[in-house]
Enzyme design. Structure first.
Site, PDB file in Angstrom:
ATOM      1  CE  LYS A  74      -4.118  -1.881   2.256  1.00  0.00           C
ATOM      2  NZ  LYS A  74      -5.117  -1.698   3.320  1.00  0.00           N
ATOM      3  CG  ASP A 110      -8.040   0.723   3.769  1.00  0.00           C
ATOM      4  OD1 ASP A 110      -8.918  -0.061   3.353  1.00  0.00           O
ATOM      5  OD2 ASP A 110      -6.821   0.504   3.651  1.00  0.00           O
ATOM      6  CB  ALA A 137       1.191   2.561  15.496  1.00  0.00           C
ATOM      7  CB  ALA A 140      -5.234  -0.992   9.269  1.00  0.00           C
ATOM      8  CE1 TYR A 226     -11.824 -10.351   6.683  1.00  0.00           C
ATOM      9  CE2 TYR A 226     -11.200  -8.044   7.006  1.00  0.00           C
ATOM     10  CZ  TYR A 226     -11.086  -9.233   6.309  1.00  0.00           C
ATOM     11  OH  TYR A 226     -10.233  -9.326   5.241  1.00  0.00           O
ATOM     12  N   GLY A 247     -15.503  -5.750  12.137  1.00  0.00           N
ATOM     13  CA  GLY A 247     -14.716  -5.132  11.070  1.00  0.00           C
ATOM     14  C   GLY A 247     -15.107  -5.494   9.644  1.00  0.00           C
TER      15      GLY A 247
HETATM   16  P1  NAP Z   1       0.429  -3.823   9.957  1.00  0.00           P
HETATM   17  O1  NAP Z   1       0.766  -2.678   9.084  1.00  0.00           O
HETATM   18  O2  NAP Z   1       1.316  -5.008   9.995  1.00  0.00           O
HETATM   19  O3  NAP Z   1       0.280  -3.223  11.448  1.00  0.00           O
HETATM   20  C1  NAP Z   1      -0.028  -4.024  12.565  1.00  0.00           C
HETATM   21  C2  NAP Z   1       0.105  -3.201  13.835  1.00  0.00           C
HETATM   22  O4  NAP Z   1      -0.246  -4.061  14.923  1.00  0.00           O
HETATM   23  C3  NAP Z   1       1.524  -2.703  14.126  1.00  0.00           C
HETATM   24  O5  NAP Z   1       1.427  -1.485  14.810  1.00  0.00           O
HETATM   25  C4  NAP Z   1       2.071  -3.808  15.023  1.00  0.00           C
HETATM   26  O6  NAP Z   1       3.088  -3.363  15.879  1.00  0.00           O
HETATM   27  C5  NAP Z   1       0.852  -4.121  15.841  1.00  0.00           C
HETATM   28  N1  NAP Z   1       0.915  -5.461  16.412  1.00  0.00           N
HETATM   29  C6  NAP Z   1       1.081  -6.633  15.756  1.00  0.00           C
HETATM   30  N2  NAP Z   1       1.075  -7.655  16.628  1.00  0.00           N
HETATM   31  C7  NAP Z   1       0.922  -7.103  17.860  1.00  0.00           C
HETATM   32  C8  NAP Z   1       0.867  -7.648  19.173  1.00  0.00           C
HETATM   33  N3  NAP Z   1       0.947  -8.955  19.381  1.00  0.00           N
HETATM   34  N4  NAP Z   1       0.704  -6.788  20.203  1.00  0.00           N
HETATM   35  C9  NAP Z   1       0.607  -5.465  20.000  1.00  0.00           C
HETATM   36  N5  NAP Z   1       0.669  -4.880  18.774  1.00  0.00           N
HETATM   37  C10 NAP Z   1       0.817  -5.713  17.729  1.00  0.00           C
HETATM   38  O7  NAP Z   1      -1.015  -4.408   9.598  1.00  0.00           O
HETATM   39  P2  NAP Z   1      -2.290  -3.566   9.095  1.00  0.00           P
HETATM   40  O8  NAP Z   1      -2.292  -3.494   7.620  1.00  0.00           O
HETATM   41  O9  NAP Z   1      -2.352  -2.305   9.867  1.00  0.00           O
HETATM   42  O10 NAP Z   1      -3.472  -4.563   9.497  1.00  0.00           O
HETATM   43  C11 NAP Z   1      -3.758  -4.818  10.849  1.00  0.00           C
HETATM   44  C12 NAP Z   1      -5.000  -5.701  10.958  1.00  0.00           C
HETATM   45  O11 NAP Z   1      -6.116  -5.017  10.430  1.00  0.00           O
HETATM   46  C13 NAP Z   1      -4.898  -7.012  10.181  1.00  0.00           C
HETATM   47  O12 NAP Z   1      -5.456  -8.032  10.985  1.00  0.00           O
HETATM   48  C14 NAP Z   1      -5.749  -6.784   8.959  1.00  0.00           C
HETATM   49  O13 NAP Z   1      -6.337  -7.971   8.469  1.00  0.00           O
HETATM   50  C15 NAP Z   1      -6.819  -5.846   9.516  1.00  0.00           C
HETATM   51  N6  NAP Z   1      -7.401  -4.956   8.472  1.00  0.00           N
HETATM   52  C16 NAP Z   1      -8.749  -4.980   8.321  1.00  0.00           C
HETATM   53  C17 NAP Z   1      -9.322  -4.151   7.369  1.00  0.00           C
HETATM   54  C18 NAP Z   1     -10.822  -4.177   7.167  1.00  0.00           C
HETATM   55  O14 NAP Z   1     -11.270  -3.775   6.089  1.00  0.00           O
HETATM   56  N7  NAP Z   1     -11.597  -4.578   8.141  1.00  0.00           N
HETATM   57  C19 NAP Z   1      -8.524  -3.298   6.600  1.00  0.00           C
HETATM   58  C20 NAP Z   1      -7.141  -3.290   6.801  1.00  0.00           C
HETATM   59  C21 NAP Z   1      -6.590  -4.138   7.758  1.00  0.00           C
HETATM   60  P3  NAP Z   1       4.634  -3.305  15.410  1.00  0.00           P
HETATM   61  O15 NAP Z   1       4.690  -2.146  14.462  1.00  0.00           O
HETATM   62  O16 NAP Z   1       5.356  -3.072  16.660  1.00  0.00           O
HETATM   63  O17 NAP Z   1       4.916  -4.603  14.740  1.00  0.00           O
END
Ligand code: NAP
Length: 284
Positions: A74, A110, A137, A140, A226, A247
């Site tokens: 992205k 998004d 952070a 998403a 979700y 979600g």
């Molecule tokens: P990402 O860029 O990898 O970010 C994940 C975030 O979660 C980072 O800040 C990460 O911290 C933190 N994290 C991961 N594991 C953790 C843990 N065990 N404890 C605390 N913090 C943790 O992923 P993303 O694209 O933002 O997506 C995140 C989630 O949202 C995914 O499950 C995705 O499927 C979902 N999502 C849903 C939609 C929707 O349409 N509903 C859209 C987008 C995403 P670090 O930076 O320290 O690793």
């Protein structure tokens, strides 16, 4: 050759990512295409980071109407898009690309999807705008905090396991606070909205005991995860009588603008029926 050949009048769009097999977008878009009897197809295409440039230059020539972009491209895609609209530019990520006669336009839907899902989930969203706590952070979270700020939420606190990294989100709006995950319970004391943007609670990602004791009963709790539809966070919040929003609606709403741009019609907006169908099909 990365893209499929195009024949006849069939409009083609798709989603790219690496990996891509988990994506629910093809089922969502192809379901709409079938229901609306549109001559189109939506594909899932695995594209690795080193092939992104090639993909986009080929897309211009091969007649794809556009595509969605998912993890991990992205942010990187910004470099290969000809024109970035304001929201995508401010969020720093593109999730929807429209091919306008060989010119690639980049959008981010998004933030729209997230906020529409909240508006669909509660009739009185205005009552939850005092303070939002956003857990996570990552990519998403960028769209989520952007949406919260645009909607006029007064106080936004980002709670992250890595606060230094979370500071990157301040380029969206510097008027937000950042706290360590250890302070989550304390932060929840006077919160009107709690949002999980981490994969915590996702199938196969392990469990987390959300410290919700200090959360007021009238706070809204939402999870952008979700799968499962009712995450551990939502279950616990519902048990203590908080209003919850899952979600899946965000996924559906973020998909709509792209579909309309590529295939020329706004998709069927019966979110409740569609969600039911998806939960059954995907066993969420
Ligand atoms: P990402 O860029 O990898 O970010 C994940 C975030 O979660 C980072 O800040 C990460 O911290 C933190 N994290 C991961 N594991 C953790 C843990 N065990 N404890 C605390 N913090 C943790 O992923 P993303 O694209 O933002 O997506 C995140 C989630 O949202 C995914 O499950 C995705 O499927 C979902 N999502 C849903 C939609 C929707 O349409 N509903 C859209 C987008 C995403 P670090 O930076 O320290 O690793």
């Amino acid at each position: 050759m990365i893209l499929a050949n195009i024949t006849g009048n069939t409009k083609i769009a798709g989603v790219i990512g690496d990996p891509i097999s988990h994506s629910m977008s093809p089922s969502l878009h192809n379901g709409w295409l079938k229901k609306m009897k549109i001559d189109g197809v939506y594909k899932a295409q695995q594209v690795s980071a080193d092939k992104l440039k090639e993909f986009f230059s080929q897309m211009k020539n091969d007649g794809w109407a556009g595509c969605n972009i998912t993890i991990p491209h992205k942010e990187a895609a910004l470099e290969f898009i000809d024109e970035i609209e304001e929201t995508a530019d401010e969020i720093g990520a593109v999730n929807t690309v429209v091919n306008q006669d060989g010119k690639l336009l980049g959008f981010n839907t998004d933030a729209y999807g997230f906020w529409q899902n909240l508006k669909n989930g509660v009739s009185d969203i205005e009552n939850y705008k005092e303070k939002a706590v956003v857990v996570g952070a990552g990519g998403a979270a960028r769209a989520v905090v952007y949406a919260l700020k645009k909607a006029g939420v007064k106080e936004v606190v980002i709670v992250a396991r890595n606060p230094d990294k979370a500071e990157e989100l301040l380029d969206i709006d510097e008027n937000m606070a950042i706290e360590h995950m250890d302070n989550l319970e304390e932060e929840l004391e006077n919160t009107s909205m709690l949002i999980n943007t981490t994969p915590l609670g996702m199938k196969g990602k392990g469990s987390f005991d959300w410290p919700l004791d200090s959360l007021a009963k009238d706070a809204l709790v939402t999870d952008i995860v979700y799968n499962p539809i009712e995450t551990a966070l939502l279950k616990k919040a519902a048990r203590q009588e908080n209003k919850t929003i899952d979600g899946l609606g965000m996924l559906i709403y973020q998909a709509m603008p792209g579909f309309e741009a590529w295939f020329g019609q706004r998709p069927d907006a019966d979110i409740t029926a569609l969600k039911k169908e998806m939960i059954a099909t995907w066993n969420l």
